[in-house]
Enzyme design. Structure first.
Site, PDB file in Angstrom:
ATOM      1  N   ASN A  49     -12.668  -3.214   2.814  1.00 31.34           N
ATOM      2  CA  ASN A  49     -13.564  -2.065   2.935  1.00 31.34           C
ATOM      3  C   ASN A  49     -14.550  -2.126   1.778  1.00 31.34           C
ATOM      4  OD1 ASN A  49     -12.223  -0.997   5.183  1.00 31.34           O
ATOM      5  ND2 ASN A  49     -10.729   0.049   3.889  1.00 31.34           N
TER       6      ASN A  49
ATOM      7  N   ASP B   3       0.855  -1.186   0.000  1.00 28.89           N
ATOM      8  CA  ASP B   3       0.000   0.000   0.000  1.00 28.89           C
ATOM      9  C   ASP B   3       0.891   1.237   0.000  1.00 28.89           C
ATOM     10  OD1 ASP B   3      -3.219   0.528   0.997  1.00 28.89           O
ATOM     11  OD2 ASP B   3      -1.806   2.210   1.066  1.00 28.89           O
TER      12      ASP B   3
ATOM     13  N   HIS C 175      -6.918  -5.746   2.167  1.00 25.41           N
ATOM     14  CA  HIS C 175      -5.791  -5.182   2.908  1.00 25.41           C
ATOM     15  C   HIS C 175      -5.276  -6.287   3.829  1.00 25.41           C
ATOM     16  CE1 HIS C 175      -6.751  -0.765   2.299  1.00 25.41           C
ATOM     17  NE2 HIS C 175      -7.942  -1.283   2.047  1.00 25.41           N
TER      18      HIS C 175
ATOM     19  N   GLN D 157     -13.979   2.626   1.511  1.00 18.87           N
ATOM     20  CA  GLN D 157     -13.477   2.168   0.207  1.00 18.87           C
ATOM     21  C   GLN D 157     -13.278   3.361  -0.715  1.00 18.87           C
ATOM     22  OE1 GLN D 157     -15.900  -0.753  -1.871  1.00 18.87           O
ATOM     23  NE2 GLN D 157     -14.268  -1.184  -3.347  1.00 18.87           N
TER      24      GLN D 157
ATOM     25  N   HIS E  94     -10.216  -5.483  -3.309  1.00 16.15           N
ATOM     26  CA  HIS E  94      -8.865  -5.665  -2.758  1.00 16.15           C
ATOM     27  C   HIS E  94      -8.944  -6.014  -1.287  1.00 16.15           C
ATOM     28  CE1 HIS E  94      -9.941  -1.392  -2.413  1.00 16.15           C
ATOM     29  NE2 HIS E  94      -9.274  -1.377  -1.269  1.00 16.15           N
TER      30      HIS E  94
HETATM   31  P1  5GP Z   1      -9.587   1.390   0.197  1.00 17.80           P
HETATM   32  O1  5GP Z   1      -9.562   2.783   0.811  1.00 17.80           O
HETATM   33  O2  5GP Z   1     -10.345   1.420  -1.111  1.00 17.80           O
HETATM   34  O3  5GP Z   1     -10.018   0.297   1.095  1.00 17.80           O
HETATM   35  O4  5GP Z   1      -8.075   1.050  -0.136  1.00 17.80           O
HETATM   36  C1  5GP Z   1      -7.378   1.621  -1.193  1.00 17.80           C
HETATM   37  C2  5GP Z   1      -5.936   1.620  -0.786  1.00 17.80           C
HETATM   38  O5  5GP Z   1      -5.163   1.852  -1.953  1.00 17.80           O
HETATM   39  C3  5GP Z   1      -5.561   2.711   0.208  1.00 17.80           C
HETATM   40  O6  5GP Z   1      -5.066   2.118   1.399  1.00 17.80           O
HETATM   41  C4  5GP Z   1      -4.501   3.545  -0.524  1.00 17.80           C
HETATM   42  O7  5GP Z   1      -3.450   3.957   0.316  1.00 17.80           O
HETATM   43  C5  5GP Z   1      -4.033   2.586  -1.594  1.00 17.80           C
HETATM   44  N1  5GP Z   1      -3.574   3.247  -2.801  1.00 17.80           N
HETATM   45  C6  5GP Z   1      -4.176   4.276  -3.447  1.00 17.80           C
HETATM   46  N2  5GP Z   1      -3.488   4.625  -4.552  1.00 17.80           N
HETATM   47  C7  5GP Z   1      -2.435   3.761  -4.603  1.00 17.80           C
HETATM   48  C8  5GP Z   1      -1.361   3.607  -5.538  1.00 17.80           C
HETATM   49  O8  5GP Z   1      -1.231   4.312  -6.540  1.00 17.80           O
HETATM   50  N3  5GP Z   1      -0.454   2.634  -5.265  1.00 17.80           N
HETATM   51  C9  5GP Z   1      -0.550   1.820  -4.170  1.00 17.80           C
HETATM   52  N4  5GP Z   1       0.386   0.915  -3.998  1.00 17.80           N
HETATM   53  N5  5GP Z   1      -1.567   1.928  -3.281  1.00 17.80           N
HETATM   54  C10 5GP Z   1      -2.497   2.889  -3.501  1.00 17.80           C
END
Ligand code: 5GP
Ligand code: ZN
Length: 119
Positions: free
Chosen positions: A92, A35, A107, A99, A105
């Site tokens: 999430n 992440d 985590h 999310q 995805h």
């Molecule tokens: P969500 O908030 O949808 O559960 O998780 C998305 C995750 O993607 C977040 O924890 C965020 O830090 C990660 N993320 C967003 N953009 C990027 C990216 O460009 N590269 C990587 N490696 N992680 C990302």
């Protein structure tokens, strides 16, 4: 659209290698990468290469692929040495739950104490 690549999806681009990421594990069907904003000493995201907006729609359409994501999450925890002390797998789902990327995805978080209930 589900099950195919979505042109404007960040994680589809990471899966295709079009956006760089620190990949820690990959198979024909899933990719695991760090992440960009880690919330724990070990914070890895596991995605199916195929595009589904969230974990439930993935599991409904391709249960074997959802299982691959979970299996990869366990392998990541073993490699990251968090399996022994304990780790958390989080999906999430929906903006109210945090999310922000609408490509399913997991985590995989570990390497520190994880409180319950989560925030
Ligand atoms: P969500 O908030 O949808 O559960 O998780 C998305 C995750 O993607 C977040 O924890 C965020 O830090 C990660 N993320 C967003 N953009 C990027 C990216 O460009 N590269 C990587 N490696 N992680 C990302
Ligand atoms: Zn996608």
């Amino acid at each position: 659209m589900a099950g195919e690549t979505q042109a404007d999806c960040l994680f589809c681009k990471i899966a295709a290698g079009e956006v760089p990421a620190t990949v820690v594990h990959e198979t024909e069907t899933v990719v695991a990468f760090r992440d960009i904003t880690p919330q724990a000493p070990s914070h890895v995201l596991v995605i199916p290469r195929a595009h589904y907006p969230d974990a439930a729609s993935l599991a409904a359409a391709e249960p074997a692929l959802a299982a691959e994501v979970l299996r990869a999450a366990g392998e990541v925890a073993e490699r990251e040495k968090t399996a022994g002390s304990g780790y958390r797998i989080v999906f999430n789902t929906g903006s109210g739950a945090g999310q922000t990327v609408f490509h399913a995805h997991a985590h995989v978080l570990g390497g520190r104490g994880l409180e319950w209930p989560p925030g």
